[in-house]
Motif scaffolding. Structure first.
Motif, PDB file in Angstrom:
ATOM      1  N   LEU A  24       0.829  -1.212   0.000  1.00 12.33           N
ATOM      2  CA  LEU A  24       0.000   0.000   0.000  1.00 12.33           C
ATOM      3  C   LEU A  24       0.864   1.263   0.000  1.00 12.33           C
ATOM      4  CD1 LEU A  24      -2.822  -0.892   2.570  1.00 12.33           C
ATOM      5  CD2 LEU A  24      -3.080  -0.621   0.093  1.00 12.33           C
ATOM      6  N   GLY A  25       2.103   1.149   0.417  1.00 18.09           N
ATOM      7  CA  GLY A  25       2.992   2.304   0.474  1.00 18.09           C
ATOM      8  C   GLY A  25       2.825   3.106   1.755  1.00 18.09           C
ATOM      9  N   ILE A  26       2.396   2.439   2.806  1.00 14.83           N
ATOM     10  CA  ILE A  26       2.134   3.121   4.075  1.00 14.83           C
ATOM     11  C   ILE A  26       3.421   3.692   4.668  1.00 14.83           C
ATOM     12  CG2 ILE A  26       1.516   2.693   6.504  1.00 14.83           C
ATOM     13  CD1 ILE A  26      -0.734   0.890   5.438  1.00 14.83           C
ATOM     14  N   GLU A  27       3.293   4.934   5.107  1.00 15.97           N
ATOM     15  CA  GLU A  27       4.361   5.619   5.832  1.00 15.97           C
ATOM     16  C   GLU A  27       3.842   5.911   7.235  1.00 15.97           C
ATOM     17  OE1 GLU A  27       6.674   9.920   5.757  1.00 15.97           O
ATOM     18  OE2 GLU A  27       5.559   9.288   3.986  1.00 15.97           O
ATOM     19  N   ILE A  28       4.627   5.586   8.228  1.00 14.16           N
ATOM     20  CA  ILE A  28       4.247   5.851   9.620  1.00 14.16           C
ATOM     21  C   ILE A  28       4.597   7.305   9.934  1.00 14.16           C
ATOM     22  CG2 ILE A  28       4.551   5.171  12.034  1.00 14.16           C
ATOM     23  CD1 ILE A  28       3.442   2.925  10.159  1.00 14.16           C
ATOM     24  N   LEU A  29       3.603   8.082  10.343  1.00 16.43           N
ATOM     25  CA  LEU A  29       3.835   9.485  10.688  1.00 16.43           C
ATOM     26  C   LEU A  29       4.002   9.686  12.186  1.00 16.43           C
ATOM     27  CD1 LEU A  29       1.223  11.175   8.327  1.00 16.43           C
ATOM     28  CD2 LEU A  29       3.666  10.798   7.915  1.00 16.43           C
ATOM     29  N   ALA A  30       3.222   8.947  12.986  1.00 15.38           N
ATOM     30  CA  ALA A  30       3.298   9.080  14.447  1.00 15.38           C
ATOM     31  C   ALA A  30       2.717   7.835  15.080  1.00 15.38           C
ATOM     32  CB  ALA A  30       2.539  10.308  14.924  1.00 15.38           C
ATOM     33  N   THR A  31       3.287   7.465  16.210  1.00 14.76           N
ATOM     34  CA  THR A  31       2.809   6.318  16.972  1.00 14.76           C
ATOM     35  C   THR A  31       2.967   6.625  18.450  1.00 14.76           C
ATOM     36  OG1 THR A  31       3.626   4.842  15.237  1.00 14.76           O
ATOM     37  CG2 THR A  31       3.072   3.838  17.321  1.00 14.76           C
ATOM     38  N   ALA A  32       1.983   6.218  19.227  1.00 12.89           N
ATOM     39  CA  ALA A  32       2.024   6.325  20.686  1.00 12.89           C
ATOM     40  C   ALA A  32       1.124   5.220  21.215  1.00 12.89           C
ATOM     41  CB  ALA A  32       1.530   7.693  21.147  1.00 12.89           C
ATOM     42  N   PRO A  33       1.189   4.908  22.491  1.00 11.43           N
ATOM     43  CA  PRO A  33       0.292   3.882  23.018  1.00 11.43           C
ATOM     44  C   PRO A  33      -1.181   4.215  22.713  1.00 11.43           C
ATOM     45  CG  PRO A  33       2.018   4.329  24.592  1.00 11.43           C
ATOM     46  CD  PRO A  33       2.137   5.377  23.512  1.00 11.43           C
ATOM     47  N   GLY A  34      -1.851   3.312  21.989  1.00  9.45           N
ATOM     48  CA  GLY A  34      -3.250   3.496  21.640  1.00  9.45           C
ATOM     49  C   GLY A  34      -3.504   4.448  20.495  1.00  9.45           C
ATOM     50  N   PHE A  35      -2.463   4.789  19.737  1.00  4.44           N
ATOM     51  CA  PHE A  35      -2.602   5.803  18.684  1.00  4.44           C
ATOM     52  C   PHE A  35      -1.673   5.502  17.523  1.00  4.44           C
ATOM     53  CE2 PHE A  35      -0.948   9.665  16.700  1.00  4.44           C
ATOM     54  CZ  PHE A  35      -2.117  10.348  16.379  1.00  4.44           C
ATOM     55  N   SER A  36      -2.139   5.783  16.302  1.00  6.46           N
ATOM     56  CA  SER A  36      -1.248   5.777  15.140  1.00  6.46           C
ATOM     57  C   SER A  36      -1.758   6.773  14.111  1.00  6.46           C
ATOM     58  CB  SER A  36      -1.114   4.383  14.518  1.00  6.46           C
ATOM     59  OG  SER A  36      -2.263   4.027  13.800  1.00  6.46           O
ATOM     60  N   ARG A  37      -0.821   7.326  13.368  1.00  9.38           N
ATOM     61  CA  ARG A  37      -1.122   8.244  12.265  1.00  9.38           C
ATOM     62  C   ARG A  37      -0.235   7.822  11.112  1.00  9.38           C
ATOM     63  NH1 ARG A  37       0.537  13.767  10.556  1.00  9.38           N
ATOM     64  NH2 ARG A  37      -1.333  14.766   9.712  1.00  9.38           N
ATOM     65  N   ILE A  38      -0.886   7.444   9.983  1.00  5.01           N
ATOM     66  CA  ILE A  38      -0.159   6.930   8.830  1.00  5.01           C
ATOM     67  C   ILE A  38      -0.636   7.644   7.571  1.00  5.01           C
ATOM     68  CG2 ILE A  38       0.230   4.674   9.921  1.00  5.01           C
ATOM     69  CD1 ILE A  38      -2.017   3.525   8.178  1.00  5.01           C
ATOM     70  N   GLN A  39       0.140   7.502   6.492  1.00  6.37           N
ATOM     71  CA  GLN A  39      -0.307   8.050   5.213  1.00  6.37           C
ATOM     72  C   GLN A  39       0.084   7.136   4.068  1.00  6.37           C
ATOM     73  OE1 GLN A  39       1.396  11.994   4.723  1.00  6.37           O
ATOM     74  NE2 GLN A  39       2.961  11.239   3.341  1.00  6.37           N
ATOM     75  N   MET A  40      -0.595   7.339   2.949  1.00  8.67           N
ATOM     76  CA  MET A  40      -0.305   6.621   1.710  1.00  8.67           C
ATOM     77  C   MET A  40      -0.819   7.449   0.537  1.00  8.67           C
ATOM     78  SD  MET A  40      -3.246   3.673   1.243  1.00  8.67           S
ATOM     79  CE  MET A  40      -3.277   3.798  -0.531  1.00  8.67           C
TER      80      MET A  40
END
Length: 141
Positions: A24-40
């Motif tokens: 899919l080409g996912i890029e991880i932008l931010a991660t924390a316990p119980g949270f994620s922000r990704i883009q593609m």
């Protein structure tokens, strides 16, 4: 916290073993316990017969954000229920951002909501999911 992996380490390990999310080409932008922000970025091979982004692509993208957020606390979590509402079509070239947030965390169950938007902020899908939290914990590969 010796022996425990950080949310970032867990998501990095998950992505390294997830060929579909990488496709899919996912890029991880931010991660924390119980949270994620990704883009593609939506590519030409991701459209359906109407020439718009296939619903399964948007679902899979949101599902990856959900998986990263629900596993980021260190305990293996597997989905037991998911649903999505498609609010607007996506086009080739659209940059999508998915933000997954924990809504409830219990001993065995967790509930998450994922908002999928274009980079301009227009909401294109809402995804909800529930996980079963297994006893097994993430450990360094």
């Amino acid at each position: 916290m010796e022996g425990k992996m950080s949310a970032e380490e867990i998501v990095k390990q998950m992505l390294s073993k997830d060929a579909f999310s990488r496709w899919l080409g996912i890029e991880i932008l931010a991660t924390a316990p119980g949270f994620s922000r990704i883009q593609m970025v939506v590519r030409p091979e991701m459209v359906n017969g109407f020439g718009i982004g296939h619903g399964g692509i948007t679902f899979s993208f949101a599902d990856s954000a959900f998986a990263f957020a629900s596993n980021s606390r260190g305990q293996h979590a597997v989905s037991i229920d998911t649903s999505i509402q498609h609010l607007a079509p996506v086009q080739v070239g659209d940059v999508l951002i998915a933000i997954a947030k924990e809504q409830h965390l219990g001993r065995r169950l967790g509930h998450y909501q994922v908002e999928v938007s274009r980079e301009d902020g227009e909401l294109v899908a809402l995804f909800t999911g529930m996980v079963y939290r297994k006893e097994h914990s993430w450990s360094p590969a």
